[in-house]
Write an enzyme that holds these catalytic residues in place. Structure first.
Site, PDB file in Angstrom:
ATOM      1  N   ASP A  76       0.840  -1.191   0.000  1.00 33.96           N
ATOM      2  CA  ASP A  76       0.000   0.000   0.000  1.00 33.96           C
ATOM      3  C   ASP A  76       0.875   1.242   0.000  1.00 33.96           C
ATOM      4  O   ASP A  76       2.054   1.195   0.367  1.00 33.96           O
ATOM      5  CB  ASP A  76      -0.965  -0.001   1.183  1.00 33.96           C
ATOM      6  N   GLU A 138       0.118  -0.790   5.862  1.00 34.58           N
ATOM      7  CA  GLU A 138       1.183  -0.183   6.657  1.00 34.58           C
ATOM      8  C   GLU A 138       1.036   1.328   6.743  1.00 34.58           C
ATOM      9  O   GLU A 138       1.301   1.927   7.785  1.00 34.58           O
ATOM     10  CB  GLU A 138       2.534  -0.565   6.048  1.00 34.58           C
TER      11      GLU A 138
END
Length: 453
Positions: A76, A138
Site C-alpha cells: 500500500d 502499513e
C-alpha cells in the site's frame, strides 16, 4: 534488473492507497499483482484479510539443514496529495537523471521487488527457506497486523527477518537501521465558552479557546526549541558525520531559519523526543467572524526515544498538558495513536553476514549503523512475536527519496545494489545451520504498538 524494473513499474502504476477515502479495489489489485509475482517464483501463496486490507503471504520450504528467512515489505502507498509539486504523474513511473519517480516507487514497492529479485537471482531456488509477508495497510497504521500475526504467525516463523522499509545513509553508503523512535499522537481540545460571543463586547476579560490553545501548545517547548515535557527519556546517537549544511539541504530549511534544540543533530533526530503540532481545527481566515472562539483543537505528534515506554510517555505528556492549560480552560486529551520504538544490539554472526553482504554489494563500502527518527512500530510487533529471530531493518530509500511527498523517487543504481545485497545475504545465511542461527542472534529490546510513519 530490466525485468525487475519492468515489474516494479507495473506495481507502481496501481494506485494502492489504503486510506478509506480512496478506491480500495486498487489495493486488492495490488495484492493480487504481488501474489502473482510470488507464485511465478514457485512460492505457495495466499492473500489474507483479518478485518483490514489484504496482505500476501508466500512460502518456500528450506532445503534440508538450512535456515528460514522471512522477508517483509508493504504494497500500500500514501495518497499522492493534490498533485501540486509533482513533475510527472504520481502513478506513472518516470525516469529522470537515474531516478525513478512515482508514488510507491520507493516506499515500498521497491522493497517488494527487492525480495522478488533476490529469489530470481537464485533461479527461484534460494539456499534458505523463504517466507515473504507483504502487508496492505502499513500506511494507515497496520491495525490488523496483530491479528494477522496471531492467526498466521506460524507461517512466518524464521531464523532471521528482513524488514525492508527503511533507508540508507547516502548514495553509495549502505546502512543497517538499529534504532527507531516510538510515537504518541493525541488530539487536544481546549474550551472556554459554551458558545461564541462578540469579540468587541467581551474581548478583554473573557479568554477565547484559540488563545488558550496556542499558549498551551507553546508550553511544549523551551526557549531553545527543546521538548519541555518532564520525565521523558533521551539518548545519544552514533557519531556520524552529519553537518548543518546537509540537514538544511535534506530538510529544505529556509535561509536564516535556525535549528532548534540542543545536542548533536542526529541525537535530536534519532534518540531524543520531539513534538510537532501537525494540525489545528479553528475558524479559517477566509470565513472567520468577529467572535471569541469557544472551542479549538489540535493534533500533536510526539516522537519518543527508542527505549521509551509509550504508556509512560503518554502519561508525561498528559500531565504536562493538564498543568499548563491556562486560565482554568477546560481540556480534553484523546489518545489518537501510539507506537513503540525499536533498539537492537546488532552484534553477532548473523549481523556479521548482513554487513558482509552490504559490503560486497557496494563494492567494498562498509555499511553504517543508523537510527531513524520516524516510527515503524510493526518492527517491534515482529520482534515480540518472534523473539528468537534476528531482525535486520533495511531499505531502498536515500536522503533524496522524499517518501510521502511530491516527487517520491528511487535511485536506480542504489536499488540494484539493494537487490544484490539481499541475494548475497540469502547465500551467506544459507551456509549457517538453524541451530547455530537460533543461538547467535543479537537481542532486541522492544515494546509493541501500531504503525506510524
Amino acid at each position: 534488473m530490466p525485468e525487475v524494473r519492468r515489474d516494479l513499474e507495473a506495481l507502481t502504476r496501481i494506485p494502492s492507497v489504503s486510506l478509506d477515502s480512496f478506491d480500495q479495489t486498487q489495493v486488492d489489485r495490488s495484492a493480487d499483482a504481488v501474489a502473482d509475482l510470488l507464485r511465478a517464483e514457485g512460492l505457495d501463496v495466499e492473500v489474507v484479510r483479518e478485518g483490514g486490507r489484504p496482505a500476501v503471504i508466500g512460502r518456500l520450504a528450506a532445503p534440508d539443514g538450512a535456515p528460514t528467512i522471512t522477508l517483509y515489505a508493504h504494497h500500500d502507498v500514501q495518497p499522492p496529495g493534490d498533485g501540486l509539486g509533482w513533475e510527472s504523474a504520481p502513478f506513472e513511473p518516470t525516469e529522470r537523471d537515474g531516478r525513478l519517480y512515482g508514488r510507491g516507487a520507493a516506499d515500498d514497492k521497491a522493497g517488494v521487488m527487492a525480495h522478488v529479485a533476490a529469489l530470481r537471482a537464485h533461479d527461484g531456488r534460494p539456499p534458505t527457506g523463504v517466507n515473504i509477508f507483504v502487508e496492505g495497510e502499513e500506511e494507515i497504521g497496520s491495525d490488523s497486523l496483530a491479528t494477522i500475526l496471531e492467526r498466521h504467525g506460524h507461517k512466518l516463523r524464521a531464523d532471521a527477518i528482513v524488514l525492508a522499509d527503511s533507508t540508507n545513509w547516502d548514495i553509495g553508503t549502505p546502512a543497517l537501521t538499529t534504532t527507531l523512535r516510538g510515537m504518541i499522537r493525541v488530539v487536544v481540545t481546549v474550551s472556554t465558552l459554551d458558545h461564541s460571543v462578540h469579540s468587541g463586547m467581551f474581548g478583554g476579560p473573557v479568554p477565547d479557546a484559540l488563545m488558550a490553545l496556542v499558549r498551551l501548545l507553546a508550553s511544549l517547548h523551551d526557549d531553545d526549541g527543546g521538548v519541555a515535557v518532564q520525565g521523558l527519556r533521551g539518548g545519544e546517537a552514533a557519531e556520524l558525520d552529519y553537518s548543518q549544511e546537509r540537514l538544511r539541504q535534506e530538510s529544505g530549511l529556509l535561509d536564516g531559519v535556525q535549528t532548534i534544540g540542543t545536542g548533536s543533530l542526529l541525537s535530536r533526530q534519532w534518540t531524543r523526543p520531539s513534538i510537532t503540532t501537525i494540525g489545528i481545527d479553528a475558524p479559517s481566515v477566509d470565513t472567520a467572524s468577529n467572535t471569541l472562539v469557544p472551542s479549538a483543537r489540535a493534533k500533536v505528534s510526539m516522537r519518543i526515544a527508542p527505549d521509551e515506554d509509550p504508556h509512560t510517555a503518554y502519561q508525561a505528556l498528559l500531565n504536562h498538558l493538564s498543568r499548563h492549560t491556562p486560565w482554568g480552560a477546560k481540556i480534553d486529551v484523546h489518545l489518537d495513536d501510539e507506537g513503540a520504538g525499536f533498539q537492537a544490539d546488532a552484534q553477532g554472526p548473523m549481523y556479521d553476514e548482513v554487513r558482509a553482504a552490504f559490503e560486497d554489494a557496494w563494492e567494498g563500502t562498509k555499511p553504517v549503523d543508523i537510527g531513524v527518527g520516524g516510527s515503524i512500530p510493526f518492527v517491534a510487533a515482529f520482534a515480540e512475536q518472534f523473539p528468537q529471530a534476528a531482525i535486520f531493518v533495511t531499505g531502498v530509500e536515500d536522503p533524496d527519496t522524499r517518501a510521502h511527498g511530491a516527487n517520491e523517487s528511487l535511485h536506480l543504481g542504489e536499488f540494484e545494489r539493494v537487490c544484490l545485497a539481499e541475494a548475497l545475504l540469502l547465500e551467506r545465511l544459507g551456509r549457517m545451520k538453524p541451530r547455530k542461527v537460533l543461538h547467535s542472534q543479537a537481542r532486541s529490546d522492544t515494546l509493541r504498538g501500531p504503525r506510524d510513519e
